[in-house]
Design a protein around this motif. Structure first.
Motif: not given
Lengths: 222, 222
Positions: A22-44
Motif C-alpha cells: 500500500l505504501a509503495y503504491g502511493e509513493l510510486t503513484a506520487f512520482i508518476r502523477m507528478a511526472t505526468d503533470s508535466d504533460l498537462a496542456p494548461s498551468l491550471r
C-alpha cells in the motif's frame, strides 16, 4: 467475526506485506502523477495534477509514520514490491496527458478498491492504519470533467482510452498475481486464512464492476 | 525608505511578474524533484526527495492562494515564464541521482537568494507574500550529508559535480537574463526603479558568493 492477532507471526508477516504494498503504491503513484503533470496542456491542470500527486504523498507519509509506530520499518516492508510496481509503471507509461489522467483515475481506483477489500479481513488496528491511506482523494475528481470534455472535442480518443483502461486493469491484476506468487504469507492470508477461493472470486467480480463504474463516469466503455 | 505603490500600473506589472516567476519556479521545481526522486538509490532517499518536492508544492499553493487574494490570476502571471523555465530544465537535466540532488540544492538556493534580494525592493504587502515562498526548506538539508557521503566513496565524482554546479549557476543566470529582456516592467523595476546598476552588480556578487558557500557545504569547489 474474530480477527487474527498481530502476535501470530504468519499473520503479522501478511500485514507487513499489505502495508508495504500500500505504501509503495502511493509513493510510486506520487512520482508518476507528478511526472505526468508535466504533460498537462494548461498551468491550471498542471497544478491540479500536482495537487493530486501531493495528496498521495501525504497519505504515504501518514502511513509510514503509523508503520513505524507499529514497529514496522517502512523501507523493508516496501522493498519486495519495488520490482512489480516498476514493471506495472513501465508497462503502462502514458503516451500523453489524457492517458496519464485516465491512469491516475482508474489505476488508483483499482488499487484502493483492492486494499479496501483487504481491509475487511484484517484486525481493527491494522484496518485503521490502512484506512488512513484509503480515504477518498477528492483531488481526483477534476479528472472526470477533463476527460469528458476531451472526448467531446476528440471523439476518436474514446476507443483508444477504452482500450487503455482495459490494459490498466489487466496489468494491475497481472502484477497483483505476480505479488501473490512470491509473497507466501500474503497469499495464504488472502486465500487460506481470511478469505476462501469463492470469496476471492467474488472479490474480483466486485473489483471489475467498480472498474466499469469508474470508466462509465469518465464517459468510456469498460 | 519609501516603497512603490501597487496602484502604479508599471510597478504592479513588475510585481505580477515577480510573483508569477516565483510561483512557476516552485511548480516546476516540484515536478523536477518528484521526477528525480525516482533515481534515488534507496527507498528512504526516494521518500526524502519526494518530501522535498512536496514542500515546494505547498509553497506554490500558498503563493497562488495569496495571488488570487491580490486579484492576480496565477496562471496568467506564470505564463510568460513557461518557456525560460522549460529551457532551464531541459538544459540541466540530471544524468543521475547525484546530479539531481545537487541541482535541487544549488538551483533552488540560487533562485531563493535572487527572490530574497528582490523582496528588499517591493512594498511590504508583496514582500509578505514573497516570504511565504522563501521560507527555508529544512527538507533540503538531507542533501548535504548524502552528497558528502557519496564523495567519500567516489572521489572522482567531485570534479564532475563541481562542473555541474558551475553549469547550474550559468544556466540560471542566462535564463534570468532572457527573462529580463522580454519583461520590460520587471527589468525597469530592477534596474531603473528600485535598484541602480551598481546595486545590481553588487547583488550578483552576493548571489555568486552564496552559491560558493552552498557548494562548499556540499564539499564541492564552486
Amino acid at each position: 467475526m474474530e480477527y487474527p492477532s498481530l502476535a501470530d507471526p504468519a499473520y503479522r508477516e501478511a500485514v507487513v506485506d499489505l502495508l508495504g504494498v500500500l505504501a509503495y503504491g502511493e509513493l510510486t503513484a506520487f512520482i508518476r502523477m507528478a511526472t505526468d503533470s508535466d504533460l498537462a496542456p494548461s498551468l491550471r491542470l498542471k497544478a491540479e495534477m500536482a495537487g493530486l500527486a501531493a495528496a498521495e504523498l501525504r497519505q504515504f507519509e501518514q502511513l509510514s509514520e503509523r508503520m513505524r509506530e507499529m514497529g514496522v520499518d517502512p523501507d523493508r516492508a516496501m522493498e519486495p514490491f519495488v520490482v512489480p510496481f516498476t514493471a506495472y509503471h513501465e508497462r503502462t507509461r502514458p503516451r500523453g496527458w489524457l492517458e496519464g489522467l485516465v491512469k491516475a483515475y482508474v489505476g488508483e481506483g483499482i488499487a484502493k478498491d483492492f486494499y479496501g477489500e483487504m481491509a475487511a479481513y484484517v484486525d481493527p488496528q491494522t484496518r485503521e492504519v490502512m484506512n488512513l491511506a484509503l480515504g477518498d482523494i477528492g483531488e481526483a475528481e477534476f479528472i472526470v470533467s477533463v476527460v469528458r470534455d476531451a472526448l467531446k472535442t476528440d471523439p476518436r480518443a474514446s476507443g483508444r482510452l477504452a482500450l487503455w483502461g482495459r490494459r490498466l486493469l489487466g496489468e494491475a491484476l497481472s502484477q497483483a498475481q505476480a505479488v501473490a506468487v512470491t509473497r507466501d504469507a500474503l497469499a495464504t492470508f488472502l486465500v487460506g486464512g481470511g478469505a476462501d477461493l469463492a470469496a476471492v472470486g467474488e472479490m474480483f467480480t466486485r473489483l471489475t464492476d467498480r472498474h466499469t463504474e469508474r470508466m462509465t463516469r469518465l464517459g468510456l466503455h469498460a
